[in-house]
Motif scaffolding. Sequence first.
Motif, PDB file in Angstrom:
ATOM      1  N   PHE A  77      -2.276 -29.819  18.965  1.00 38.12           N
ATOM      2  CA  PHE A  77      -2.350 -28.361  18.981  1.00 38.12           C
ATOM      3  C   PHE A  77      -1.026 -27.742  18.541  1.00 38.12           C
ATOM      4  O   PHE A  77      -1.010 -26.780  17.767  1.00 38.12           O
ATOM      5  CB  PHE A  77      -2.720 -27.880  20.393  1.00 38.12           C
ATOM      6  CG  PHE A  77      -2.999 -26.415  20.497  1.00 38.12           C
ATOM      7  CD1 PHE A  77      -4.228 -25.918  20.130  1.00 38.12           C
ATOM      8  CD2 PHE A  77      -2.035 -25.543  20.986  1.00 38.12           C
ATOM      9  CE1 PHE A  77      -4.501 -24.566  20.235  1.00 38.12           C
ATOM     10  CE2 PHE A  77      -2.295 -24.196  21.094  1.00 38.12           C
ATOM     11  CZ  PHE A  77      -3.534 -23.689  20.723  1.00 38.12           C
ATOM     12  N   SER A  78       0.075 -28.307  19.015  1.00 39.25           N
ATOM     13  CA  SER A  78       1.382 -27.760  18.615  1.00 39.25           C
ATOM     14  C   SER A  78       1.637 -27.977  17.123  1.00 39.25           C
ATOM     15  O   SER A  78       2.225 -27.112  16.463  1.00 39.25           O
ATOM     16  CB  SER A  78       2.507 -28.354  19.452  1.00 39.25           C
ATOM     17  OG  SER A  78       2.625 -29.735  19.194  1.00 39.25           O
ATOM     18  N   ASP A  79       1.176 -29.103  16.558  1.00 41.07           N
ATOM     19  CA  ASP A  79       1.314 -29.325  15.114  1.00 41.07           C
ATOM     20  C   ASP A  79       0.507 -28.299  14.323  1.00 41.07           C
ATOM     21  O   ASP A  79       0.986 -27.737  13.334  1.00 41.07           O
ATOM     22  CB  ASP A  79       0.854 -30.731  14.722  1.00 41.07           C
ATOM     23  CG  ASP A  79       1.833 -31.803  15.145  1.00 41.07           C
ATOM     24  OD1 ASP A  79       2.999 -31.462  15.465  1.00 41.07           O
ATOM     25  OD2 ASP A  79       1.432 -32.989  15.153  1.00 41.07           O
ATOM     26  N   VAL A  80      -0.728 -28.063  14.769  1.00 44.81           N
ATOM     27  CA  VAL A  80      -1.575 -27.087  14.073  1.00 44.81           C
ATOM     28  C   VAL A  80      -0.973 -25.697  14.184  1.00 44.81           C
ATOM     29  O   VAL A  80      -0.947 -24.934  13.200  1.00 44.81           O
ATOM     30  CB  VAL A  80      -3.013 -27.114  14.632  1.00 44.81           C
ATOM     31  CG1 VAL A  80      -3.847 -25.981  14.068  1.00 44.81           C
ATOM     32  CG2 VAL A  80      -3.670 -28.453  14.334  1.00 44.81           C
ATOM     33  N   MET A  81      -0.483 -25.341  15.352  1.00 44.71           N
ATOM     34  CA  MET A  81       0.131 -24.017  15.513  1.00 44.71           C
ATOM     35  C   MET A  81       1.383 -23.893  14.649  1.00 44.71           C
ATOM     36  O   MET A  81       1.670 -22.821  14.124  1.00 44.71           O
ATOM     37  CB  MET A  81       0.462 -23.758  16.990  1.00 44.71           C
ATOM     38  CG  MET A  81      -0.767 -23.548  17.853  1.00 44.71           C
ATOM     39  SD  MET A  81      -1.872 -22.270  17.271  1.00 44.71           S
ATOM     40  CE  MET A  81      -0.903 -20.812  17.540  1.00 44.71           C
ATOM     41  N   ILE A 102     -10.982 -26.906  20.720  1.00 34.78           N
ATOM     42  CA  ILE A 102     -11.228 -27.862  21.812  1.00 34.78           C
ATOM     43  C   ILE A 102     -10.166 -27.775  22.900  1.00 34.78           C
ATOM     44  O   ILE A 102     -10.487 -27.874  24.092  1.00 34.78           O
ATOM     45  CB  ILE A 102     -11.333 -29.296  21.253  1.00 34.78           C
ATOM     46  CG1 ILE A 102     -12.592 -29.421  20.408  1.00 34.78           C
ATOM     47  CG2 ILE A 102     -11.364 -30.320  22.370  1.00 34.78           C
ATOM     48  CD1 ILE A 102     -12.716 -30.746  19.693  1.00 34.78           C
ATOM     49  N   LEU A 103      -8.907 -27.593  22.552  1.00 30.87           N
ATOM     50  CA  LEU A 103      -7.869 -27.546  23.591  1.00 30.87           C
ATOM     51  C   LEU A 103      -8.100 -26.399  24.567  1.00 30.87           C
ATOM     52  O   LEU A 103      -8.130 -26.640  25.779  1.00 30.87           O
ATOM     53  CB  LEU A 103      -6.463 -27.446  22.987  1.00 30.87           C
ATOM     54  CG  LEU A 103      -5.405 -27.338  24.091  1.00 30.87           C
ATOM     55  CD1 LEU A 103      -4.901 -28.704  24.458  1.00 30.87           C
ATOM     56  CD2 LEU A 103      -4.309 -26.423  23.692  1.00 30.87           C
ATOM     57  N   PRO A 104      -8.286 -25.154  24.113  1.00 30.71           N
ATOM     58  CA  PRO A 104      -8.549 -24.101  25.109  1.00 30.71           C
ATOM     59  C   PRO A 104      -9.860 -24.322  25.873  1.00 30.71           C
ATOM     60  O   PRO A 104      -9.936 -24.042  27.074  1.00 30.71           O
ATOM     61  CB  PRO A 104      -8.628 -22.819  24.280  1.00 30.71           C
ATOM     62  CG  PRO A 104      -7.977 -23.138  22.993  1.00 30.71           C
ATOM     63  CD  PRO A 104      -8.143 -24.599  22.774  1.00 30.71           C
ATOM     64  N   GLY A 105     -10.876 -24.861  25.186  1.00 28.90           N
ATOM     65  CA  GLY A 105     -12.149 -25.134  25.858  1.00 28.90           C
ATOM     66  C   GLY A 105     -12.010 -26.177  26.946  1.00 28.90           C
ATOM     67  O   GLY A 105     -12.525 -25.998  28.056  1.00 28.90           O
ATOM     68  N   ALA A 110     -11.411 -27.635  32.618  1.00 30.62           N
ATOM     69  CA  ALA A 110     -10.626 -28.268  33.686  1.00 30.62           C
ATOM     70  C   ALA A 110     -10.326 -27.276  34.799  1.00 30.62           C
ATOM     71  O   ALA A 110     -10.462 -27.607  35.983  1.00 30.62           O
ATOM     72  CB  ALA A 110      -9.334 -28.847  33.120  1.00 30.62           C
ATOM     73  N   VAL A 111      -9.945 -26.076  34.440  1.00 31.39           N
ATOM     74  CA  VAL A 111      -9.607 -25.070  35.459  1.00 31.39           C
ATOM     75  C   VAL A 111     -10.822 -24.740  36.312  1.00 31.39           C
ATOM     76  O   VAL A 111     -10.759 -24.760  37.552  1.00 31.39           O
ATOM     77  CB  VAL A 111      -9.012 -23.802  34.801  1.00 31.39           C
ATOM     78  CG1 VAL A 111      -8.945 -22.649  35.780  1.00 31.39           C
ATOM     79  CG2 VAL A 111      -7.644 -24.089  34.224  1.00 31.39           C
ATOM     80  N   VAL A 112     -11.955 -24.472  35.673  1.00 30.52           N
ATOM     81  CA  VAL A 112     -13.158 -24.090  36.423  1.00 30.52           C
ATOM     82  C   VAL A 112     -13.619 -25.230  37.329  1.00 30.52           C
ATOM     83  O   VAL A 112     -13.878 -25.036  38.525  1.00 30.52           O
ATOM     84  CB  VAL A 112     -14.283 -23.663  35.446  1.00 30.52           C
ATOM     85  CG1 VAL A 112     -15.613 -23.534  36.166  1.00 30.52           C
ATOM     86  CG2 VAL A 112     -13.923 -22.356  34.761  1.00 30.52           C
ATOM     87  N   CYS A 113     -13.718 -26.447  36.768  1.00 29.90           N
ATOM     88  CA  CYS A 113     -14.219 -27.581  37.557  1.00 29.90           C
ATOM     89  C   CYS A 113     -13.254 -27.959  38.682  1.00 29.90           C
ATOM     90  O   CYS A 113     -13.697 -28.292  39.788  1.00 29.90           O
ATOM     91  CB  CYS A 113     -14.474 -28.775  36.645  1.00 29.90           C
ATOM     92  SG  CYS A 113     -15.893 -28.551  35.557  1.00 29.90           S
TER      93      CYS A 113
END
Length: 153
Positions: A77-81, A102-105, A110-113
């Motif tokens: 994600f950091s490479d893409v950003m 996918i990373l934010p999803g 993870a947060v919800v579960c």
Amino acid sequence: MSDAGETGTGVIKGSEIHGPSRPIMEAPAQRFTMPDAVDWHMILDQELDQLSRPETGVIGSIGFVGLGAAIGLVPAFSDVMGNVNADRLEPLTGGEIATLLILPGSFMLAVVCLVIFAISVCRDKALTGVIKARKKQSMPASSSAAGSIAPSA
């Protein structure tokens, strides 16, 4: 290995190490000890059902998988950003778009579960506290229930 006469007799041949021969289905000698009194708490069926569920359950497992995916995608994600912030004129590839989605999803999964899992753990601890706060009952060893525990001769 075994004599023809021993086939199907159901007897284990004895030896110096294991002692004399005995039938296969014979239970070994056992002793039960019991304290003078047993303190116990009443647990209702629905309470036992709640407390006997697996520790993490499906929701907790999905939450930990989502957390692992989010942590694993951070470098990509950091490479893409870094590529998006650069002044490049090339469009994003499918893999880069997937990483951005996918990373934010997986982080939100993870947060919800894990929040649901934490609520479940707190409910179980609270229920355990309620059960332990109930008045203890005492059962002396001379009661009729103790007679059913003792082995028969």
